[in-house]
Design an enzyme around this catalytic site. Structure first.
Site, short mmCIF file in Angstrom:
data_model
loop_
_atom_site.label_atom_id
_atom_site.label_comp_id
_atom_site.label_asym_id
_atom_site.label_seq_id
_atom_site.Cartn_x
_atom_site.Cartn_y
_atom_site.Cartn_z
N GLU A 1 4.96 -4.81 8.88
CA GLU A 1 3.53 -4.93 8.56
C GLU A 1 3.28 -6.04 7.52
O GLU A 1 2.13 -6.45 7.31
CB GLU A 1 2.98 -3.60 8.03
CG GLU A 1 3.52 -3.22 6.65
CD GLU A 1 3.17 -1.79 6.24
OE1 GLU A 1 2.84 -0.97 7.10
OE2 GLU A 1 3.27 -1.50 5.03
N HIS B 1 0.84 -1.20 0.00
CA HIS B 1 0.00 0.00 0.00
C HIS B 1 0.88 1.25 0.00
O HIS B 1 0.47 2.30 0.52
CB HIS B 1 -1.03 -0.01 1.14
CG HIS B 1 -0.45 -0.13 2.52
ND1 HIS B 1 -0.91 -1.04 3.45
CD2 HIS B 1 0.52 0.55 3.16
CE1 HIS B 1 -0.24 -0.90 4.58
NE2 HIS B 1 0.64 0.07 4.42
N HIS C 1 10.55 -1.89 4.51
CA HIS C 1 10.84 -0.46 4.59
C HIS C 1 11.13 -0.06 6.02
O HIS C 1 10.56 -0.60 6.95
CB HIS C 1 9.75 0.41 3.96
CG HIS C 1 8.34 0.23 4.47
ND1 HIS C 1 7.65 -0.95 4.36
CD2 HIS C 1 7.50 1.10 5.09
CE1 HIS C 1 6.42 -0.80 4.87
NE2 HIS C 1 6.30 0.43 5.34
N HIS D 1 -3.16 4.26 9.21
CA HIS D 1 -1.96 5.04 9.53
C HIS D 1 -2.33 6.30 10.30
O HIS D 1 -2.02 7.42 9.87
CB HIS D 1 -1.19 5.39 8.26
CG HIS D 1 -0.83 4.21 7.41
ND1 HIS D 1 -1.75 3.57 6.60
CD2 HIS D 1 0.33 3.55 7.25
CE1 HIS D 1 -1.16 2.57 5.98
NE2 HIS D 1 0.09 2.53 6.36
#
Lengths: 99, 275
Positions: B237, B12, B190, B59
């Site tokens: 995640e 995403h 990331h 988020h």
């Protein structure tokens, strides 16, 4: 494999950080919203005043000291919104946060 | 009997979503992600799903840390897009299905997955981005399933896999003859803070993509710390993909695999077909 070292490379975002950073994170959460973002664009000081930040938080924020803000408990996702409102995109925050 | 016909794992990453929204996916630099994405779109269109389960994380655009669920489910007929970055994205709400989501919630609770039930839920790019990258207009109602991957302690990888297993049982218990697709979003590697911010672990990402079809249980046996060490704090995640794998039968066929390491994120895409 270029492994990250959780002790050296990672600042854990846990319950203690979340409690420490509640004011900063609430500000970031609020800045997702168009109305708050518009108020910030017009008068950033007023929005920061209303956020009830500590002196250390305010200083770090106005100095764009991303590392300090993270240490004060800001979530990187709150920083993304705070930075965005200040005209600093997330990739720049990541770069400048390397120290 | 309803059945899960396939699963999709998809990043995403805001950069990928932006490129999609702006029509930049045809540029050569983006091809390693957007060419497989076109295949995933074609697969989904041919699959004719009746229902989509979307495992994602928010988020700080809907949920805040004052009351932060570990797992939550959206039980509503419609999910608006959450405001983020100072704007409400100019896309239509995502369709839901109250009755089906309620049945799934009951079946999950009966299996001791006591999900926080959200009867109003705004979806941020964590769900809405991949959904519109995969199809637009959206071909079937969506049941969003939120996972805390932001604030430790987060659910263990094995728990995500078990969530998928329970979702498969909940779907099988639906009285209707429905074709269901499970989408899991996020990852791959990331790291967005600290001295190594911006680093990507391409080797681990490719290993994960190669192993998820056949070695889901082994990947679910890793610890959260293992995922952080390999894929970065934010990249952890990726564990949400384990819910997608857990929801599928043991026998799966990978039909699309895509990967592009760009910017600060390893962009992953995987389509698994059941049976």
């Amino acid at each position: 494999m270029p492994d990250f070292d959780p002790e050296r490379d990672i600042l854990p975002f846990d319950l203690a950080a979340s409690r420490r950073g509640m004011r900063l994170n609430r500000l970031g959460h609020a800045l997702r919203d168009p109305a708050t973002r518009a108020r910030f664009a017009a008068d950033p000081a007023a929005v920061l005043d209303a956020a009830g930040l500590t002196a250390a938080e305010r200083t770090a924020l106005e100095g764009r000291d991303w590392r300090a803000l993270l240490a004060l408990g800001a979530s990187v996702y709150a920083l993304a919104k705070i930075g965005g409102a200040m005209g600093v995109p997330l990739p720049q925050i990541v770069r400048e946060g390397r120290g | 009997m309803a059945r899960i016909i396939g699963g999709i794992g998809i990043t995403h990453s805001p950069a990928a979503i932006f490129a999609h929204d702006k029509g930049l996916g045809g540029k050569p630099d983006w091809a390693p992600f957007f060419e497989p994405l076109a295949q995933a779109r074609a697969w989904l269109e041919a699959a004719r799903p009746d229902l989509i389960l979307c495992v994602y994380n928010d988020h700080l655009n809907h949920f805040f840390f004052d009351a932060y669920p570990s797992f939550a489910i959206g039980v509503a007929d419609e999910f608006p897009l959450a405001p983020e970055a100072g704007a409400i994205p100019a896309f239509p709400p995502i369709p839901g299905d109250f009755a089906l989501a309620a049945r799934i919630t009951e079946a999950m609770v009966a299996r001791d997955f006591d999900l926080t039930v959200c009867q109003e839920l705004a979806l941020d790019h964590g769900a809405a981005g991949p959904l519109r990258m995969l199809a637009e207009p959206w071909p079937a109602p969506v049941v969003p399933i939120f996972v805390n991957v932001l604030r430790a302690p987060v659910p263990r990888p094995a728990r995500l896999y078990a969530l998928g297993r329970a979702l498969a049982e909940a779907v099988a218990a639906l009285p209707d003859d429905l074709r269901v697709v499970v989408v899991a979003t996020g990852g791959l590697s990331h790291q967005l803070h600290g001295p190594r911010g911006g680093e990507i672990n391409e080797e681990w990402d490719l290993d994960f993509l190669a192993r998820l079809p056949g070695e889901g249980e082994a990947l679910a046996a890793l610890t959260t710390r293992d995922y952080v060490v390999r894929g970065g704090a934010e990249g952890a995640e990726t564990v949400m993909w384990l819910a997608m794998r857990g929801a599928l039968p043991d026998a799966v066929r990978p039909v699309v695999t895509g990967y592009l390491a760009t910017g600060s994120t390893g962009l992953g895409l995987l389509v698994l077909e059941a049976g």
